[in-house]
Design a protein around this motif. Structure first.
Motif, mmCIF file in Angstrom:
data_model
loop_
_atom_site.group_PDB
_atom_site.id
_atom_site.type_symbol
_atom_site.label_atom_id
_atom_site.label_comp_id
_atom_site.label_asym_id
_atom_site.label_seq_id
_atom_site.Cartn_x
_atom_site.Cartn_y
_atom_site.Cartn_z
ATOM 1 N N TRP A 198 0.836 -1.199 0.000
ATOM 2 C CA TRP A 198 0.000 0.000 0.000
ATOM 3 C C TRP A 198 0.873 1.252 0.000
ATOM 4 O O TRP A 198 2.004 1.244 0.495
ATOM 5 C CB TRP A 198 -0.925 0.022 1.223
ATOM 6 N N SER A 199 0.323 2.304 -0.501
ATOM 7 C CA SER A 199 0.923 3.635 -0.411
ATOM 8 C C SER A 199 -0.205 4.643 -0.278
ATOM 9 O O SER A 199 -1.285 4.452 -0.839
ATOM 10 C CB SER A 199 1.777 3.932 -1.648
ATOM 11 N N GLY A 200 0.090 5.691 0.467
ATOM 12 C CA GLY A 200 -0.915 6.734 0.673
ATOM 13 C C GLY A 200 -1.440 6.818 2.085
ATOM 14 O O GLY A 200 -2.164 7.767 2.418
ATOM 15 N N TRP A 201 -1.100 5.829 2.942
ATOM 16 C CA TRP A 201 -1.549 5.914 4.330
ATOM 17 C C TRP A 201 -0.761 7.008 5.050
ATOM 18 O O TRP A 201 0.407 7.263 4.716
ATOM 19 C CB TRP A 201 -1.344 4.583 5.051
ATOM 20 N N PRO A 202 -1.333 7.653 6.039
ATOM 21 C CA PRO A 202 -0.573 8.648 6.808
ATOM 22 C C PRO A 202 0.666 8.023 7.442
ATOM 23 O O PRO A 202 0.720 6.830 7.728
ATOM 24 C CB PRO A 202 -1.588 9.114 7.865
ATOM 25 N N ASP A 203 1.695 8.866 7.662
ATOM 26 C CA ASP A 203 2.956 8.376 8.228
ATOM 27 C C ASP A 203 2.774 7.820 9.626
ATOM 28 O O ASP A 203 3.558 6.969 10.067
ATOM 29 C CB ASP A 203 3.983 9.506 8.243
ATOM 30 N N SER A 204 1.751 8.285 10.336
ATOM 31 C CA SER A 204 1.549 7.828 11.719
ATOM 32 C C SER A 204 0.941 6.435 11.794
ATOM 33 O O SER A 204 0.868 5.854 12.876
ATOM 34 C CB SER A 204 0.634 8.818 12.461
ATOM 35 N N VAL A 205 0.503 5.886 10.670
ATOM 36 C CA VAL A 205 -0.132 4.568 10.676
ATOM 37 C C VAL A 205 0.950 3.496 10.728
ATOM 38 O O VAL A 205 1.732 3.333 9.789
ATOM 39 C CB VAL A 205 -1.018 4.377 9.432
ATOM 40 N N ASP A 206 1.005 2.798 11.842
ATOM 41 C CA ASP A 206 1.955 1.703 11.992
ATOM 42 C C ASP A 206 1.277 0.431 12.457
ATOM 43 O O ASP A 206 1.943 -0.538 12.805
ATOM 44 C CB ASP A 206 3.059 2.088 12.992
ATOM 45 N N ASP A 207 -0.054 0.438 12.497
ATOM 46 C CA ASP A 207 -0.794 -0.713 13.008
ATOM 47 C C ASP A 207 -2.063 -0.866 12.179
ATOM 48 O O ASP A 207 -2.874 0.065 12.081
ATOM 49 C CB ASP A 207 -1.143 -0.502 14.481
ATOM 50 N N ASP A 208 -2.219 -2.025 11.542
ATOM 51 C CA ASP A 208 -3.393 -2.250 10.690
ATOM 52 C C ASP A 208 -4.682 -2.317 11.472
ATOM 53 O O ASP A 208 -5.760 -2.307 10.880
ATOM 54 C CB ASP A 208 -3.226 -3.548 9.900
ATOM 55 N N THR A 209 -4.596 -2.412 12.786
ATOM 56 C CA THR A 209 -5.821 -2.529 13.575
ATOM 57 C C THR A 209 -6.349 -1.174 14.035
ATOM 58 O O THR A 209 -7.331 -1.125 14.774
ATOM 59 C CB THR A 209 -5.566 -3.409 14.811
ATOM 60 N N LEU A 210 -5.714 -0.095 13.620
ATOM 61 C CA LEU A 210 -6.257 1.233 13.898
ATOM 62 C C LEU A 210 -7.532 1.452 13.096
ATOM 63 O O LEU A 210 -7.661 0.976 11.968
ATOM 64 C CB LEU A 210 -5.235 2.315 13.536
ATOM 65 N N THR A 211 -8.454 2.184 13.692
ATOM 66 C CA THR A 211 -9.647 2.556 12.943
ATOM 67 C C THR A 211 -9.324 3.704 11.998
ATOM 68 O O THR A 211 -8.325 4.418 12.166
ATOM 69 C CB THR A 211 -10.781 2.977 13.896
ATOM 70 N N LEU A 212 -10.173 3.884 10.994
ATOM 71 C CA LEU A 212 -9.964 4.986 10.054
ATOM 72 C C LEU A 212 -10.056 6.332 10.756
ATOM 73 O O LEU A 212 -9.355 7.277 10.387
ATOM 74 C CB LEU A 212 -10.997 4.902 8.930
ATOM 75 N N ALA A 213 -10.903 6.414 11.787
ATOM 76 C CA ALA A 213 -11.055 7.671 12.508
ATOM 77 C C ALA A 213 -9.781 8.047 13.241
ATOM 78 O O ALA A 213 -9.485 9.233 13.421
ATOM 79 C CB ALA A 213 -12.229 7.578 13.491
ATOM 80 N N ALA A 214 -9.017 7.063 13.692
ATOM 81 C CA ALA A 214 -7.806 7.326 14.462
ATOM 82 C C ALA A 214 -6.554 7.309 13.611
ATOM 83 O O ALA A 214 -5.460 7.542 14.123
ATOM 84 C CB ALA A 214 -7.674 6.299 15.592
ATOM 85 N N SER A 215 -6.667 7.038 12.318
ATOM 86 C CA SER A 215 -5.481 6.883 11.482
ATOM 87 C C SER A 215 -4.990 8.195 10.896
ATOM 88 O O SER A 215 -3.897 8.242 10.358
ATOM 89 C CB SER A 215 -5.789 5.907 10.335
ATOM 90 N N GLY A 216 -5.800 9.260 10.988
ATOM 91 C CA GLY A 216 -5.377 10.535 10.440
ATOM 92 C C GLY A 216 -5.667 10.695 8.961
ATOM 93 O O GLY A 216 -5.059 11.536 8.293
ATOM 94 N N LEU A 217 -6.587 9.904 8.409
ATOM 95 C CA LEU A 217 -6.944 10.030 6.998
ATOM 96 C C LEU A 217 -7.630 11.366 6.732
ATOM 97 O O LEU A 217 -8.283 11.937 7.611
ATOM 98 C CB LEU A 217 -7.870 8.889 6.578
ATOM 99 N N GLY A 218 -7.479 11.838 5.514
ATOM 100 C CA GLY A 218 -8.183 13.040 5.119
ATOM 101 C C GLY A 218 -9.676 12.799 5.005
ATOM 102 O O GLY A 218 -10.099 11.759 4.506
ATOM 103 N N TYR A 219 -10.473 13.721 5.479
ATOM 104 C CA TYR A 219 -11.936 13.594 5.433
ATOM 105 C C TYR A 219 -12.488 14.688 4.537
ATOM 106 O O TYR A 219 -12.024 15.825 4.575
ATOM 107 C CB TYR A 219 -12.516 13.711 6.843
ATOM 108 N N PRO A 220 -13.462 14.399 3.684
ATOM 109 C CA PRO A 220 -14.200 13.125 3.576
ATOM 110 C C PRO A 220 -13.623 12.158 2.536
ATOM 111 O O PRO A 220 -14.123 11.087 2.362
ATOM 112 C CB PRO A 220 -15.585 13.582 3.125
#
Length: 719
Positions: A300-322
């Motif tokens: 994958w590419s495009g996830w926020p740099d802070s994402v280091d755990d696949d079990t994080l929810t989208l709300a806590a991953s720092g994704l751009g909304y919407p």
């Protein structure tokens, strides 16, 4: 059965670490799809020799770990050393326990089974024999038997769950339930919801009370955990959120994130909506069902740099909304060559009652020991642009053979209308059932159903003998729309609604169409999770039901043919005498045709005249309305200007009276009369004295100038 084999294949890959699907399927076939026997044949048995442990000087009375009667019990502590991943015993292959209190435990927090990473759990206590079963000190035989349970070995388990491995170490005196209890402290999945698979020399689902020592397990074991009844267990660390922002975080959990995901391998883009509570791992698993790339092989590419755990929810991953853009591709094949598989280990026959029919699959022996081949990229079963249905279905059949097998049902290569006629619009003895196979590449069940069910020699032969099989692919929306339109046209709206109601993961579908006399109906709809035996049973049942109706129709058709033959023989006797009558009839028909043609011409003429009259009336009405709008308002009685009163006598005897200004031109009066439907090209307006035609005078003169002031009477007559 197809779903079970798919699960067995996934479990076998999880246990053995093999990624070559052909190799895994071949190994499972050699072991009759017995998971435990196949794993036992592949994984080497490494059972270290057991050494006796010293007998305890005293044995406590009946106490059990986890029971309420725990007061005054001095546990027998295990001595562990931490290092590497997980917890290991003080010795290489065995551990020692000591009679005494907590002071004899090694380590700052005592000893006991734990996970890697230093998070220790309370010490696991060995099962204690009840006092009634303790040996007598006067019996040497009993003492010898009692010494046997004290032979303890430390077992290491690597439990795989959702692409993660959890190491667990504990003595073989513990039970399977103890492993589940330890997993519960880390995964928060209740033990009764856990299913452990991969135990060698054990049933597919051993009970929690089974003691590990009775399974004769090797020191190193690989297990995998299934939680079918748990949709989204909290197996991760708490979601990161700043203090004081709970309400904002909960709001993000309820939001819907739009992920635009590009598949770099196929250059296809997916626009998917996910709630904020969905985990990254679940997003990857959903993509697996779309692009058929396992999660472990997704890059994958495009996830926020802070994402280091696949079990994080989208709300806590720092994704751009919407909306957020991502990309995924298959991990390139590794250059290392796979090691040969040892198939010489003695296999233990499984006690499972499920037996599967052998699949006709072959594997090149050389491919099992060489580098995994690069994944094949198949073309869609149907081309994007359907210029010709027959050409598209030829492409479907060829691509189906390339993907799965040359041995498959003979698909009818023509429009569904022709397949319908081929099955039903033939003599009763030659009629067959119509089978419609609906494929969907977006369903994970399609590959298993096609390769193991549709390509079975039994199914293919039975379909070719008793059915006309027509196939279609609805992976593309435009192809799905065409199929639904055809279903509505030939089988009714109910059949189309039934196909539309199925979810993507329930495909492929297998529709059995039956026509009894003049009624066409969908006899049965089979989903993609139907096993080979179930599909065969349904097909045989459908043929049996249809055969009963077919025999009745065959008898009726035979009787009808007998009557027609008799009638034909009777007709041949007076065919010559009817020749003259036939000629007369033809002449009469020609005359009748001529009369009908003249009547048709007369009807067309009347319609044309009526149409012209209606257009003329519409035009007159438009003129009348226009004149009516142009008329000035009728002056009131109190008007200060000179007013003249004009009385109009119409041809039908009615009288109209209206006031006009004396300075109004004569044309205003003519327009008023025309607005009542009396146009000047069909009527004339006459004054009584002097007698004159107002339509022929100078209409620009005022009423006062032509002598129609202060009042006058005019007559409307036809020209």
């Amino acid at each position: 059965m197809a779903a079970n084999r798919e699960e067995i294949l996934a479990n076998f890959q999880a246990c053995t670490g093999l990624e070559n699907l052909d190799e895994c399927i071949t190994l499972l076939e050699q072991n009759d799809w017995d998971l435990q026997r196949a794993v036992n044949n592949v994984l080497p048995m490494d059972i270290p020799p057991q050494e006796p442990l010293p007998e305890p000087t005293t044995v406590p009375t009946a106490q059990f770990f986890g029971s309420e009667n725990f007061t005054g019990f001095q546990p027998q502590d295990y001595s562990f050393q931490s290092g590497g991943s997980g917890v290991t015993a003080a010795s290489e292959s065995e551990f020692s326990y000591h009679q005494g209190g907590p002071s004899s435990m090694s380590g700052p927090m005592g000893s006991g089974p734990s996970f890697g990473g230093g998070a220790f759990l309370p010490p696991v206590l060995p099962p204690i024999l009840p006092s009634s079963s303790l040996p007598s000190s006067s019996s040497s035989t009993t003492n010898a038997n009692y010494a046997e349970p004290l032979r303890r070995r430390l077992l290491n388990f690597n439990v795989e769950y959702r692409d993660k491995t959890y190491p667990v170490s504990l003595p073989d005196s513990e039970t399977i339930g103890t492993i589940k209890t330890i997993l519960y402290t880390e995964l928060h999945v209740p033990p009764d919801k856990q299913q452990l698979r991969g135990f060698i020399n054990a049933n597919s689902d051993p009970s929690d009370e089974v003691v590990l020592s009775t399974l004769n397990l090797p020191k190193e074991n690989r297990l995998f955990l299934l939680t079918p009844e748990v949709c989204n267990p909290t197996i991760t660390k708490p979601q990161q959120q700043p203090n004081g922002e709970n309400s904002e975080f909960m709001e993000r959990l309820g939001q819907t994130y739009k992920l635009i995901i590009e598949d770099k391998d196929t250059r296809k883009e997916y626009s998917l909506n996910f709630p904020g509570s969905r985990t990254i791992l679940e997003v990857k698993q959903d993509m697996f069902s779309l692009i058929n790339v396992p999660v472990r092989q997704q890059v994958w590419s495009g996830w926020p740099d802070s994402v280091d755990d696949d079990t994080l929810t989208l709300a806590a991953s720092g994704l751009g909304y919407p909306c957020h853009r991502l990309s995924v591709e298959r991990e390139p094949p590794q250059q290392s060559r796979s090691q040969p598989v040892d198939l010489t280990t003695d296999a233990v026959v499984s006690d499972s009652e499920d037996e599967f029919e052998d699949a006709c699959m072959s594997c090149d022996d050389q491919e099992m020991f060489t580098e995994d081949p690069k994944p094949r990229r198949f073309e869609p079963l149907l081309p994007p642009n359907l210029d010709d249905i027959t050409t598209a279905l030829i492409h479907f059949s060829q691509e189906f053979s390339n993907r799965y097998s040359e041995q498959h049902p003979e698909f009818y290569l023509g429009p569904i209308e022709d397949a319908f006629k081929e099955a039903f619009n033939v003599p009763a003895k030659d009629r067959k059932l119509l089978a419609i196979y609906i494929h969907n590449d977006n369903s994970v069940q399609s590959n298993v159903f096609c390769s193991q069910v549709m390509c079975s020699e039994t199914i293919a032969s039975y379909l070719n003998q008793n059915f006309v099989t027509w196939a279609w692919d609805i992976s593309a929306d435009e192809h799905k729309a065409k199929l639904l339109n055809w279903c509505t046209q030939y089988f009714g709206s109910v059949a189309a609604s039934t196909v539309r109601s199925f979810r993507t993961d329930q495909f492929p579908l297998f529709l059995v169409i039956m026509k009894v006399r003049s009624n066409t109906e969908v006899f049965r709809v089979l989903q993609g999770n139907t096993s080979l035996d179930e599909l065969m049973t349904h097909l045989i049942n459908a043929v049996d039901v249809y055969t009963e109706h077919q025999q009745s129709e065959i008898r009726e058709e035979a009787e009808r043919e007998a009557r027609e033959t008799m009638k034909k023989e009777q007709d041949e006797a007076y065919q010559l005498s009817l020749a003259a009558d036939r000629a007369k009839e033809e002449a009469r028909l020609r005359a009748e045709a001529e009369r009908l043609r003249n009547e048709e011409l007369e009807r067309q003429r009347k319609e044309r005249e009526d149409r012209e009259r209606q257009e003329e009336e519409a035009e007159k009405e438009a003129i009348r309305l226009s004149l009516e709008e142009q008329l000035p308002d009728e002056p009131p009685h109190t008007c200060s200007e000179p007013i003249t009163t004009i009385r109009v006598k119409l041809p039908d005897g009615q009288n109209l009276t209206r006031r006009f200004l004396a300075q109004h031109p004569v044309q205003i009066v003519l327009n008023y009369i025309a607005s009542k439907g009396y146009h000047m090209n069909e009527y004339k307006v006459l004054t009584n004295w002097p007698k004159r035609d107002l339509s022929k005078v100078d209409c620009t003169k005022t009423l006062e100038e032509v002598g129609m002031y202060p009042q006058d009477t005019v007559f409307v007559e036809e020209q």
